[in-house]
Design a protein around this motif. Sequence first.
Motif, short mmCIF file in Angstrom:
data_model
loop_
_atom_site.label_atom_id
_atom_site.label_comp_id
_atom_site.label_asym_id
_atom_site.label_seq_id
_atom_site.Cartn_x
_atom_site.Cartn_y
_atom_site.Cartn_z
N ASN A 1 -36.14 -72.26 -57.17
CA ASN A 1 -37.52 -71.55 -57.55
C ASN A 1 -37.38 -69.94 -58.42
O ASN A 1 -38.57 -69.33 -58.00
CB ASN A 1 -38.74 -71.71 -56.84
N CYS A 2 -36.75 -69.29 -58.35
CA CYS A 2 -36.35 -67.91 -58.55
C CYS A 2 -35.69 -67.97 -60.39
O CYS A 2 -35.98 -66.01 -60.02
CB CYS A 2 -35.10 -67.52 -58.11
N LYS A 3 -36.11 -68.23 -60.95
CA LYS A 3 -36.21 -67.72 -62.71
C LYS A 3 -36.89 -66.75 -62.88
O LYS A 3 -38.77 -67.62 -62.83
CB LYS A 3 -36.25 -69.66 -63.60
N GLN B 1 -31.90 -68.73 -63.15
CA GLN B 1 -31.90 -70.43 -62.83
C GLN B 1 -32.87 -70.71 -62.34
O GLN B 1 -33.01 -69.30 -60.94
CB GLN B 1 -30.48 -70.89 -62.80
N ASP B 2 -33.39 -71.53 -62.00
CA ASP B 2 -34.25 -72.06 -60.86
C ASP B 2 -33.45 -72.13 -59.39
O ASP B 2 -34.09 -70.65 -58.50
CB ASP B 2 -34.53 -73.82 -60.77
#
Length: 202
Positions: free
Chosen positions: A138-140, A183-184
Amino acid sequence: MKNTKVFLLLNGETPIKIPNVSEYDIICATDGAYQYLEKNNIIPNFIAGDFDSLKNIPKEIEVFDTPNQDFTDFDKILQILFDKGFTKIDIYGASGKEQDHFLGNLHTAIQWKEKLTLTFFDNYNRYFLADNSTELANCKNKIVSLIPFPKATNIVTEGLEYPLINEDLTFGERIGTRNRGVQDAIKITFKTGNLFIFINHK
């Protein structure tokens, strides 16, 4: 005990939004932070400190008197948690207010890195000491900063806008602030040293 989740509040900047403490098995605080819990009707399992200015503590709350000035309140309460067998600790109130305390808290985190899993939360970021291989979800589109303390070597990143490929970061020379997840899932590896990862909440 290993999977017990601990909420620890220190006497830095208090959370704007009260965390969902029902997700935690243990709630504790240093004495200077206890008033925040009391104000928000949160009853901790225990508090620790020298209690110079704190009076009328409810009897159902366990109290640890820790007057030893050779150690910080943060270090002393981590020792209590470790002695109780708790190793996974989410920490609030470690930053803000006096910045020498914040840097001291990072120093303490490094001292405990082999024994405890510490994740810090403030009103802007979550941050923690990275393992030599760290994968995050969950880093996008989130800001991701890599801060060596004081140095980390052979860093390789995947999923960041500005990748690092076998590069070193050294505090005072080069650090990795304000990168961004593209990206996630992102992955960060490094060979030696200490590396803090900061991830913006937004």
